[in-house]
Design a protein around this motif. Structure first.
Motif: not given
Length: 364
Positions: A266-290
């Motif tokens: 699941a998270l690999r897809f998220y890393f790829e998405f963020h890279r596609h939008y020039d944010q780097g090979y990372i993932a913002h895991v918003h909901d975990y913090f909440a």
């Protein structure tokens, strides 16, 4: 500014009873798995809202993940099937066509209470357990707005409300000013905050106002691929789990542990998405913090504010606006998180998920 040491709730071994409303969603899935790992958290139900994918897929994702985490006993319910006013827009480019990236879902099985309306369930549960239930909202606020319409006393009946949504003095992730959850159903978000303004004017206690985890603080939870390597080690996987930016897109995990494999894919897809939008090979895991705020496991600070949502302007549609200085002359209707600790949060996450993964392996 309020400083909250949420870990004190754990130390006192308070059982936290949570109603989760989500639109699963990769980071929703991570948050749900995390809550399943906590002994002091009692998940009362997971209610599904359309957002990242349509609501039937959301419910299927929730049932499948709960089954994977050994929690098939948790009811999964559906409320609204579309936003209050505008058409539903989903986000397959962000979370994949099924909402969980490259992850393969187990058969979710049947749901014996699938026909119970989620909104009615919330209201009945809150009335039956006044002051006992925490609501975690990591989706558009459609279901919560409908519940407040039917039961205006809900703010008094709930123990705590945590919302992942909005952006304040911060770039949006859907439009230049709007955050995804709010933009999907801004009319619902506007109704929710208006309801809490009315409740505050009627004397609702400050501690019962929603805690809002906006992009300003959730994007500080910037997951690196090395997290999955640490998770596999913590879970006792036989081989290292290496998710590399140089890998071919869509490379699937070979982890021996099913939970690690699911989250990695699941998270690999998220890393790829963020890279596609020039944010780097990372993932913002918003909901975990909440989820950590709702569970009382993560520390944070808040500022009181009066929040409203723009629903008329084409330019600013879905934008959240916070009055921190009382310029509108209205009482605060929320507490906006202003500080958190991602380093400690990721240490907590890898420890808890690793323990859950080991347990599931042992029990299988």
């Amino acid at each position: 500014m309020a400083v909250v040491n949420s870990s004190s709730e754990q130390q006192n071994i308070i059982i936290i009873r949570i109603l989760i409303d989500n639109d699963t969603g990769i980071d929703d899935a991570l948050a749900l798995a995390y809550l399943c790992s906590l002994d002091h958290v009692q998940i009362e139900a997971v209610t599904s809202t359309p957002g990242n994918v349509d609501v039937e897929q959301v419910a299927a994702n929730n049932r499948a993940l709960l089954k994977l985490c050994g929690r098939s006993d948790v009811p999964v319910l559906i409320g609204a099937r579309e936003p209050l006013v505008i058409p539903l827009v989903t986000t397959p480019e962000t979370h994949g066509p099924q909402g969980v990236g490259y992850a393969t879902l187990p058969d979710p099985g049947s749901n014996s209470i699938a026909n119970i309306d989620a909104v009615n369930y919330w209201i009945e549960a809150a009335r039956a357990n006044p002051g006992e239930l925490t609501v975690l909202l990591t989706a558009p606020l459609t279901n919560f707005a409908l519940a407040l319409r039917r039961e205006p006393k809900l703010p008094w009946l709930l123990r705590k409300v945590v919302i992942m949504g909005g952006a304040f003095y911060y770039q949006g992730n859907t439009t230049p000013t709007a955050e995804w959850n709010t933009h999907v159903d801004p009319h619902a978000a506007k109704e929710v905050f208006a309801a809490y303004t009315a409740a505050a004017e009627q004397g609702l206690e400050s501690e019962k106002l929603p805690i809002v985890c906006s992009l300003d603080t959730t994007e500080r939870f910037e997951m690196q691929p090395e997290f999955l390597t640490k998770l596999a080690e913590e879970a006792g996987c036989e081989e290292p789990e290496l998710v590399l930016a140089s890998d071919a897109e869509g490379t699937l995990s070979k982890a021996s542990n099913p939970l690690v494999r699911y989250l990695s894919d699941a998270l690999r897809f998220y890393f790829e998405f963020h890279r596609h939008y020039d944010q780097g090979y990372i993932a913002h895991v918003h909901d975990y913090f909440a989820a950590g705020v709702a569970a009382g496991t993560l520390e944070y600070e808040t500022r009181p504010a009066t929040i409203d949502v723009e629903t008329e302007s084409q330019l600013l549609f879905g934008t959240t606006v916070a009055d921190f200085r009382g310029l509108w002359g209205k009482p605060a209707n929320a507490h906006v998180v202003s500080r958190n600790d991602p380093k400690a949060g990721f240490e907590e996450l890898v420890k808890r998920l690793g323990a859950l993964a080991r347990k599931l392996d042992k029990d299988s």
